[in-house]
Write a protein that holds these residues in place. Sequence first.
Motif, PDB file in Angstrom:
ATOM      1  N   TYR A  55      25.101  81.360  -4.385  1.00 51.99           N
ATOM      2  CA  TYR A  55      23.716  80.913  -4.206  1.00 51.99           C
ATOM      3  C   TYR A  55      22.991  81.851  -3.241  1.00 51.99           C
ATOM      4  CZ  TYR A  55      19.787  77.936  -2.832  1.00 51.99           C
ATOM      5  OH  TYR A  55      18.531  77.441  -2.579  1.00 51.99           O
ATOM      6  N   GLY A  56      21.925  82.463  -3.723  1.00 52.26           N
ATOM      7  CA  GLY A  56      21.144  83.361  -2.881  1.00 52.26           C
ATOM      8  C   GLY A  56      21.648  84.781  -2.812  1.00 52.26           C
ATOM      9  N   SER A  57      22.771  85.090  -3.482  1.00 50.93           N
ATOM     10  CA  SER A  57      23.354  86.421  -3.343  1.00 50.93           C
ATOM     11  C   SER A  57      22.465  87.518  -3.919  1.00 50.93           C
ATOM     12  CB  SER A  57      24.723  86.477  -4.028  1.00 50.93           C
ATOM     13  OG  SER A  57      24.605  86.259  -5.427  1.00 50.93           O
ATOM     14  N   ARG A 103      25.968  84.222   2.655  1.00 51.42           N
ATOM     15  CA  ARG A 103      26.045  85.662   2.875  1.00 51.42           C
ATOM     16  C   ARG A 103      27.113  85.972   3.925  1.00 51.42           C
ATOM     17  NH1 ARG A 103      21.528  88.923   1.383  1.00 51.42           N
ATOM     18  NH2 ARG A 103      20.963  87.136   0.108  1.00 51.42           N
ATOM     19  N   VAL A 105      21.301  80.229   2.235  1.00 49.31           N
ATOM     20  CA  VAL A 105      21.563  81.592   1.771  1.00 49.31           C
ATOM     21  C   VAL A 105      22.330  82.367   2.844  1.00 49.31           C
ATOM     22  CG1 VAL A 105      20.507  83.751   1.006  1.00 49.31           C
ATOM     23  CG2 VAL A 105      19.504  81.560   0.333  1.00 49.31           C
ATOM     24  N   GLU A 144      16.892  79.287  -8.951  1.00 43.52           N
ATOM     25  CA  GLU A 144      17.069  79.482  -7.508  1.00 43.52           C
ATOM     26  C   GLU A 144      15.750  79.822  -6.827  1.00 43.52           C
ATOM     27  OE1 GLU A 144      19.971  82.240  -6.187  1.00 43.52           O
ATOM     28  OE2 GLU A 144      21.669  81.158  -7.050  1.00 43.52           O
ATOM     29  N   LEU A 163      16.031  79.512   5.036  1.00 45.94           N
ATOM     30  CA  LEU A 163      17.023  80.322   4.314  1.00 45.94           C
ATOM     31  C   LEU A 163      18.429  80.099   4.854  1.00 45.94           C
ATOM     32  CD1 LEU A 163      14.964  83.644   4.090  1.00 45.94           C
ATOM     33  CD2 LEU A 163      15.179  81.836   2.368  1.00 45.94           C
ATOM     34  N   LEU A 196      14.364  77.691  -3.646  1.00 46.05           N
ATOM     35  CA  LEU A 196      14.086  78.306  -2.353  1.00 46.05           C
ATOM     36  C   LEU A 196      12.593  78.239  -2.021  1.00 46.05           C
ATOM     37  CD1 LEU A 196      16.411  81.428  -2.543  1.00 46.05           C
ATOM     38  CD2 LEU A 196      16.535  79.611  -0.824  1.00 46.05           C
TER      39      LEU A 196
END
Length: 362
Positions: free
Chosen positions: A200-202, A185, A181, A284, A178, A288
């Motif tokens: 991306y990944g939010s 973040r 991500v 996504e 991860l 992931l």
Amino acid sequence: MTGWPVGFRVRPSADPDSADVEVTDTVTGRRFRWSPEALARYIRHGADWAPTGDGGGWATAVHADDDRRHLVAGWRHWQRRGWYPSDQYYVASRRWDYADTVDADEAIRTATLQRYLEVDGRPPEERPLDGLRTALGKPAEPTGDPVAQLMVSRRSGRAYVPKPVPVERLSGLLWYGLADVRARRHGTDHARPMSYLDSYGSAWDFHVCVYDVAGVEPGAYRYDIRTHELISVRPGNHRQAMTDVLQGMRSPATAAWTLGMVADFPRYQWRYRHEHGLRRLYLESGILGQQLVVLGSAYGLSTLVTPAQRDRPYLALHGLTEDRYAPVYTLTTGWSRGSAGVDFMDESRRTDLLARTDASGR
């Protein structure tokens, strides 16, 4: 014309007040409007009935059909699998116009974000938790096997060697799997609203149901991606509960954990207020998930990946509300049994397998 042209799809018109139907060319994304009567005559007789207001575009598209014969096998495969509605959705999405398609100086996106902030305030924050925290510590390094080899050799694991997995391997899976991500973040800054769009990944929260990890008590946890800690949500052995969540699949019986990818819709909807955002969210999850599965293989682990979970019991187990969250994927993971782990393990075989693997150190 001999037969229906390759790659053309008939769909209802996007205009609910229109009596026409729409024929879409899935290769070029072009759309043609037909009256139902004219289209029926064309399909039946092959007569040169022109679509509404099209001119020569239809004839040009159909005459180019010969260049697509190599695509026929692929389309038939999609039809046999029942996937063909997806190509219609893809074609429909290609005609959408986005305001920031050309926005080199970021003026359009900056103005849009400012309007969002004025009307709705900042994007919703992650839900804070006050549970007991478990530091995952230094992550184990994965093997140096080439990614191509890992992808070719990996198998979906439905049953696992029923021995504890060291916490360092769980730590490594979450830390490295991860990483992209986590970086975004950390990079989100209220002083730089444009950072909201590096998204991306939010949308994702990551939840771990631990069954058998050395150094971590069994229970349901949320993973704090910033601090690399597990936050306790519901202590206890939840193998049976997760078996029920996974529609009766018995993988949790011998697994070390189940990782859940949970979408926090308001966080994503603040950024992307159109249908394309939902499609991107599902893409996504696949990206992931694949990264985590391949990385798990480098740790000697195998994984069952499935979206087939019962949402309401899963959310209840992890203390999440139905109006905001939705589990999209679960990844149940344990020590790999290689090709023998492809099938579910009967509970009666666990004791015998455990005895035979005591000397393996795993």
